[in-house]
Design a protein around this motif. Structure first.
Motif, mmCIF file in Angstrom:
data_model
loop_
_atom_site.group_PDB
_atom_site.id
_atom_site.type_symbol
_atom_site.label_atom_id
_atom_site.label_comp_id
_atom_site.label_asym_id
_atom_site.label_seq_id
_atom_site.Cartn_x
_atom_site.Cartn_y
_atom_site.Cartn_z
ATOM 1 N N ILE A 38 0.829 -1.223 0.006
ATOM 2 C CA ILE A 38 -0.026 0.191 0.043
ATOM 3 C C ILE A 38 0.752 1.299 0.075
ATOM 4 N N ALA A 39 2.007 1.316 0.929
ATOM 5 C CA ALA A 39 2.872 2.172 0.910
ATOM 6 C C ALA A 39 3.566 2.490 -0.465
ATOM 7 N N HIS A 40 3.829 1.456 -0.948
ATOM 8 C CA HIS A 40 4.561 1.702 -2.330
ATOM 9 C C HIS A 40 3.435 2.151 -3.522
ATOM 10 N N GLY A 41 2.235 1.812 -3.308
ATOM 11 C CA GLY A 41 1.303 2.367 -4.438
ATOM 12 C C GLY A 41 1.100 3.812 -4.069
ATOM 13 N N ARG A 42 1.195 4.371 -2.877
ATOM 14 C CA ARG A 42 0.979 5.711 -2.690
ATOM 15 C C ARG A 42 2.293 6.376 -3.261
ATOM 16 N N GLY A 43 3.547 5.876 -2.991
ATOM 17 C CA GLY A 43 4.720 6.497 -3.579
ATOM 18 C C GLY A 43 4.686 6.325 -5.073
ATOM 19 N N ASN A 80 13.990 -0.971 6.211
ATOM 20 C CA ASN A 80 12.905 -1.822 6.460
ATOM 21 C C ASN A 80 12.532 -2.581 5.646
ATOM 22 N N GLY A 81 11.225 -3.153 5.616
ATOM 23 C CA GLY A 81 10.861 -4.221 4.727
ATOM 24 C C GLY A 81 10.629 -3.821 3.046
ATOM 25 N N ASN A 82 10.333 -2.633 2.948
ATOM 26 C CA ASN A 82 10.258 -2.206 1.348
ATOM 27 C C ASN A 82 11.899 -1.926 0.980
ATOM 28 N N LEU A 106 11.581 -1.714 12.119
ATOM 29 C CA LEU A 106 10.415 -1.969 11.447
ATOM 30 C C LEU A 106 9.146 -1.278 12.081
ATOM 31 N N PHE A 107 8.186 -0.661 11.174
ATOM 32 C CA PHE A 107 6.926 -0.560 11.672
ATOM 33 C C PHE A 107 6.042 -1.713 12.221
ATOM 34 N N HIS A 108 5.953 -2.595 11.438
ATOM 35 C CA HIS A 108 5.188 -3.924 11.952
ATOM 36 C C HIS A 108 6.537 -4.941 12.338
ATOM 37 N N ARG A 109 6.609 -4.546 13.725
ATOM 38 C CA ARG A 109 7.958 -5.625 14.218
ATOM 39 C C ARG A 109 7.799 -6.698 14.220
ATOM 40 N N GLU A 112 10.749 -12.654 13.232
ATOM 41 C CA GLU A 112 10.670 -13.323 11.795
ATOM 42 C C GLU A 112 11.214 -12.380 10.682
ATOM 43 N N ARG A 113 10.699 -11.252 10.656
ATOM 44 C CA ARG A 113 10.859 -10.372 9.621
ATOM 45 C C ARG A 113 12.234 -9.669 9.664
ATOM 46 N N ILE A 114 12.546 -9.355 10.834
ATOM 47 C CA ILE A 114 13.848 -8.700 11.210
ATOM 48 C C ILE A 114 14.894 -9.813 10.753
ATOM 49 N N PRO A 162 14.723 5.847 5.103
ATOM 50 C CA PRO A 162 13.526 5.960 4.072
ATOM 51 C C PRO A 162 12.439 5.467 4.247
ATOM 52 N N LEU A 163 11.516 6.045 3.560
ATOM 53 C CA LEU A 163 9.939 5.412 3.825
ATOM 54 C C LEU A 163 9.636 5.236 5.100
ATOM 55 N N GLU A 164 9.553 6.317 5.943
ATOM 56 C CA GLU A 164 9.653 6.297 7.426
ATOM 57 C C GLU A 164 8.109 6.533 7.853
ATOM 58 N N ILE A 182 14.084 9.564 2.623
ATOM 59 C CA ILE A 182 13.845 9.335 1.180
ATOM 60 C C ILE A 182 12.411 9.060 1.183
ATOM 61 N N ASP A 183 11.675 9.999 0.674
ATOM 62 C CA ASP A 183 10.071 9.995 0.552
ATOM 63 C C ASP A 183 9.580 10.690 -0.579
ATOM 64 N N LEU A 184 9.000 10.034 -1.300
ATOM 65 C CA LEU A 184 8.363 10.747 -2.633
ATOM 66 C C LEU A 184 7.453 11.627 -2.201
ATOM 67 N N ASN A 185 6.763 11.745 -1.163
ATOM 68 C CA ASN A 185 5.881 12.718 -0.642
ATOM 69 C C ASN A 185 6.585 13.763 -0.148
ATOM 70 N N ASP A 200 12.362 11.518 -3.695
ATOM 71 C CA ASP A 200 12.723 10.627 -5.223
ATOM 72 C C ASP A 200 12.322 9.231 -4.711
ATOM 73 N N ASN A 201 12.434 8.599 -5.927
ATOM 74 C CA ASN A 201 12.010 6.975 -5.534
ATOM 75 C C ASN A 201 13.249 6.504 -4.932
ATOM 76 N N ILE A 202 13.321 5.677 -4.077
ATOM 77 C CA ILE A 202 14.540 5.012 -3.363
ATOM 78 C C ILE A 202 14.904 4.150 -4.588
ATOM 79 N N THR A 203 14.356 3.660 -5.457
ATOM 80 C CA THR A 203 14.872 2.770 -6.488
ATOM 81 C C THR A 203 16.000 3.682 -7.508
HETATM 82 O O1 PTJ Z 1 8.612 -2.701 6.941
HETATM 83 P P1 PTJ Z 1 7.790 -1.939 7.993
HETATM 84 O O2 PTJ Z 1 7.042 -2.648 8.693
HETATM 85 O O3 PTJ Z 1 8.929 -0.763 8.727
HETATM 86 O O4 PTJ Z 1 6.805 -0.998 7.238
HETATM 87 C C1 PTJ Z 1 7.241 -0.095 6.007
HETATM 88 C C2 PTJ Z 1 6.037 0.777 5.597
HETATM 89 C C3 PTJ Z 1 6.542 1.556 4.439
HETATM 90 C C4 PTJ Z 1 4.753 -0.010 5.288
HETATM 91 C C5 PTJ Z 1 5.848 1.854 6.602
HETATM 92 O O5 PTJ Z 1 6.688 2.613 7.179
HETATM 93 C C6 PTJ Z 1 4.557 2.690 6.209
HETATM 94 O O6 PTJ Z 1 3.444 2.209 6.588
HETATM 95 O O7 PTJ Z 1 5.002 3.957 5.858
HETATM 96 P P2 PTJ Z 1 4.028 4.964 5.352
HETATM 97 O O8 PTJ Z 1 3.501 5.848 6.636
HETATM 98 O O9 PTJ Z 1 3.063 4.467 4.330
HETATM 99 O O10 PTJ Z 1 4.942 5.867 4.364
HETATM 100 C C7 PTJ Z 1 5.606 5.684 3.484
HETATM 101 C C8 PTJ Z 1 6.016 6.892 2.590
HETATM 102 O O11 PTJ Z 1 6.931 6.417 1.518
HETATM 103 C C9 PTJ Z 1 5.051 7.498 1.776
HETATM 104 O O12 PTJ Z 1 4.900 8.843 2.133
HETATM 105 C C10 PTJ Z 1 5.156 7.031 0.416
HETATM 106 O O13 PTJ Z 1 4.487 8.131 -0.440
HETATM 107 C C11 PTJ Z 1 6.698 6.906 0.270
HETATM 108 N N1 PTJ Z 1 6.883 5.707 -0.679
HETATM 109 C C12 PTJ Z 1 6.567 4.734 -0.789
HETATM 110 N N2 PTJ Z 1 7.257 3.926 -1.849
HETATM 111 C C13 PTJ Z 1 8.249 4.790 -2.076
HETATM 112 C C14 PTJ Z 1 8.167 5.869 -1.347
HETATM 113 N N3 PTJ Z 1 9.271 6.921 -1.103
HETATM 114 C C15 PTJ Z 1 10.338 6.609 -2.006
HETATM 115 N N4 PTJ Z 1 10.606 5.707 -2.710
HETATM 116 C C16 PTJ Z 1 9.580 4.601 -2.714
HETATM 117 N N5 PTJ Z 1 9.744 3.657 -3.777
#
Ligand code: PTJ
Length: 254
Positions: A38-43, A80-82, A106-109, A112-114, A162-164, A182-185, A200-203
Motif C-alpha cells: 500500500i505504501a509503495h502504491g502511494r509512492g 525496513n521491509g520495502n 520496522l513499523f510492523h516489527r 521473523e521479519r527482522i 527511507p519510507l519512514e 527518502i520519501d516521494l511525498n 525521489d524514488n528510493i530505486t
Molecule cells: O517494513 P515496515 O514494517 O517498517 O513498514 C514499512 C512501511 C513503508 C509499510 C511503513 O513505514 C509505512 O506504513 O509507511 P507509510 O507511512 O505508508 O509511508 C511511506 C512513505 O514512503 C509514503 O509517503 C510514500 O509516498 C513513500 N514511498 C513509498 N514507496 C516509495 C516511497 N518513497 C520513495 N520511494 C519509494 N519506492
C-alpha cells in the motif's frame, strides 16, 4: 524469489513492474509487510506526477545527504521491509562506502521479519546488520516502533530513514538526530521534519547516492560541509510539491 523473469523486457513500464515484483517477492520471503504494498502504491502515484525522474533539487538532496553521512561520527542506515526488497544491493554497498551501521527497524516489527531482512542483506554482502535483540527505546513513542539498538539508531548522530513512519521520524528529530529521509511525498511528516528530504524514488535515489559516495569520499571536510550548507530543505520540498501540483515537468530533470 526469482520472479523478475515474469516481467516482459519490452514492456513500457518494465522498471515499475520490476519494483512491484521485488516487493511481492519480499512478502513471499517474509521481509516485506502487506502494508508495504500500500505504501509503495502511494509512492508510485507521487512518482508518476514527478515524471518518474529525479528532479534537480532531489539530486542536490542526494549529494547533501551523502556529504552528511560522510561527515557523521556515527551514521546509521535504518532499513525496513520495502527498502530490503527494493534495493538490497545499493543499501549494502552505500552503507559500506559511507561507513554507516545498518539497523533493521520496522513499523510492523516481528523477530521473523527482522531475521529475514538481516539474512537478505547478509546474502547481499552486509557483514554486520543490527537486527533482533534491540533493547533501547526512542522516547515518547509507543508500541514496538520505538525499539532500537543502543549501539545503532539510539546513539547515532545521523540517521538515514527511507519510507519512514512520520511519528517515528518526529521522535528521532526530538532526540536531536540529523535525519535524512527518502520519501516521494514532500508533504509527509517524515519529509517535513527531515534535515535532508530526498523527494525521489528510493530505486533511483539510493543507487545515485551509492555512486556519489565513492566520488565524495575523497573530499575534505570543509568541502563536504560547504555542500551541506548550500542545500536548502524547504526549497527542495517546495520544488517537489510545485512539480507534483502543477504537472509542469519542463526543466525539472537534471
Ligand atoms: O517494513 P515496515 O514494517 O517498517 O513498514 C514499512 C512501511 C513503508 C509499510 C511503513 O513505514 C509505512 O506504513 O509507511 P507509510 O507511512 O505508508 O509511508 C511511506 C512513505 O514512503 C509514503 O509517503 C510514500 O509516498 C513513500 N514511498 C513509498 N514507496 C516509495 C516511497 N518513497 C520513495 N520511494 C519509494 N519506492
Amino acid at each position: 524469489m526469482g520472479r523478475e523473469h515474469a516481467v516482459p523486457e519490452d514492456h513500457p513500464r518494465v522498471t515499475s513492474l520490476r519494483a512491484r515484483e521485488r516487493l511481492v517477492d519480499g512478502i513471499a520471503a517474509g521481509m516485506t509487510s502487506q502494508h508495504g504494498l500500500i505504501a509503495h502504491g502511494r509512492g508510485e502515484a507521487f512518482d508518476y506526477l514527478l515524471g518518474e525522474q529525479t528532479i534537480a533539487s532531489a539530486a542536490d538532496a542526494c549529494e547533501a545527504a551523502v556529504a552528511t553521512m560522510l561527515l557523521a561520527e556515527h551514521p546509521v542506515f535504518s532499513v525496513n521491509g520495502n527498502v530490503a526488497a527494493l534495493v538490497p544491493e545499493a543499501a549494502v554497498s552505500f552503507a559500506e562506502t559511507v561507513g554507516a551501521t545498518i539497523e533493521v527497524n520496522l513499523f510492523h516489527r516481528s523477530d521473523e521479519r527482522i531475521e529475514a531482512i538481516a539474512s537478505h542483506l547478509n546474502a547481499h554482502g552486509a557483514t554486520e546488520v543490527l537486527g533482533g535483540g534491540a533493547e533501547a527505546r526512542i522516547p515518547g513513542l509507543s508500541h514496538d516502533r520505538a525499539v532500537v539498538h543502543e549501539e545503532g539508531i539510539f546513539s547515532s548522530d545521523v540517521v538515514l530513514v527511507p519510507l519512514e513512519d512520520g511519528d517515528r521520524a518526529e521522535a528521532l528529530g526530538a532526540m536531536g538526530k540529523t535525519e535524512i529521509v527518502i520519501d516521494l511525498n514532500p508533504l509527509s511528516r517524515s519529509s517535513q521534519v527531515a534535515a535532508i528530504p530526498i523527494c525521489d524514488n528510493i530505486t533511483r535515489a539510493l543507487p545515485r547516492m551509492e555512486a556519489m559516495a565513492g566520488e565524495l569520499s575523497v573530499l575534505d571536510d570543509d568541502t563536504l560541509e560547504s555542500i551541506v550548507e548550500a542545500f536548502d530543505p524547504a526549497k527542495a520540498r517546495a520544488d517537489a510539491e510545485t512539480t507534483i501540483r502543477t504537472g509542469d515537468l519542463t526543466g525539472v530533470g537534471e
